[in-house]
Design an enzyme around this catalytic site. Structure first.
Site, PDB file in Angstrom:
ATOM      1  N   HIS A 192       0.703  -1.356  -0.131  1.00 46.30           N
ATOM      2  CA  HIS A 192       0.081   0.008   0.019  1.00 46.30           C
ATOM      3  C   HIS A 192       0.868   1.148  -0.049  1.00 46.30           C
ATOM      4  CE1 HIS A 192      -2.816   2.897   2.065  1.00 46.30           C
ATOM      5  NE2 HIS A 192      -3.557   2.709   0.872  1.00 46.30           N
TER       6      HIS A 192
ATOM      7  N   HIS B   8      -0.803  11.165  -2.084  1.00 49.01           N
ATOM      8  CA  HIS B   8      -2.264  10.736  -1.594  1.00 49.01           C
ATOM      9  C   HIS B   8      -3.144  12.135  -1.521  1.00 49.01           C
ATOM     10  CE1 HIS B   8      -5.278   9.641   1.339  1.00 49.01           C
ATOM     11  NE2 HIS B   8      -5.317   8.623   0.612  1.00 49.01           N
TER      12      HIS B   8
END
Length: 183
Positions: A16, A58
């Site tokens: 991730h 992100h």
């Protein structure tokens, strides 16, 4: 319910945001660590800078990873190159810089697959098109998938490039599986 699940599938390990437990998330260091960890995929998040460069990040701004109060869509790639995005994680990553999607694909090529998440912290009508263009330019379609919370963006990817796998991210909780009634 559990008995009805088809569990006879290969399992792919995904790192991730790259191996974000061992390196700053969404960086070349994190993707290289995912490669050395032998993950099958590195999931990365992408957005475009004010000058249209597709970078890995992100959040919609730089506050969490650099303590800089600037939004990604309001800063040029050249300006980003002057910002350390690694020190927040560890002094060992001091002077880590924002990575372009093209650089990450070059590092990943034939080493790890990428799950490229289109991150829409703001409207960006050309992000999907830019990402498809990069994937095609790098001949990387067979080594990635494009995912997003934005279904329309994924449909645009499919229209432009049916050869690219897509994944729709669903964020709706279905409840406690152990309380689900079966037939």
């Amino acid at each position: 319910f559990i008995e009805k699940l088809n569990l006879k599938r290969d399992i792919a390990v995904t790192a991730h945001r790259g191996s974000s437990m061992d390196a700053p998330e969404n960086t070349l260091s994190a993707v290289r660590k995912a490669i050395s960890d032998t993950a099958d995929y590195a999931e990365i998040d992408v957005q475009a800078t004010s000058d249209g460069v597709v970078v890995l990040i992100h959040d919609g701004d730089l506050m969490r990873i650099a303590a800089v109060d600037r939004k990604i869509n309001e800063i040029s790639f050249d300006e980003l190159m002057g910002i350390d995005i690694g020190s927040w994680f560890s002094p060992a990553f001091r002077n880590e810089r924002m990575a372009k999607l093209t650089e990450v694909i070059d590092a990943a090529q034939n080493r790890i697959k990428l799950n490229i998440e289109l991150k829409y912290n703001r409207p960006d009508p050309v992000l999907a098109e830019k990402v498809v263009g990069i994937i095609r330019e790098k001949s990387f379609a067979g080594q990635c998938l494009v995912s997003s919370l934005d279904y329309r963006a994924l449909m645009a990817v499919k229209r432009m490039a049916p050869e690219i796998k897509t994944g729709f991210i669903v964020s709706y909780a279905i409840g406690k599986l152990d309380r689900t009634k079966t037939e």
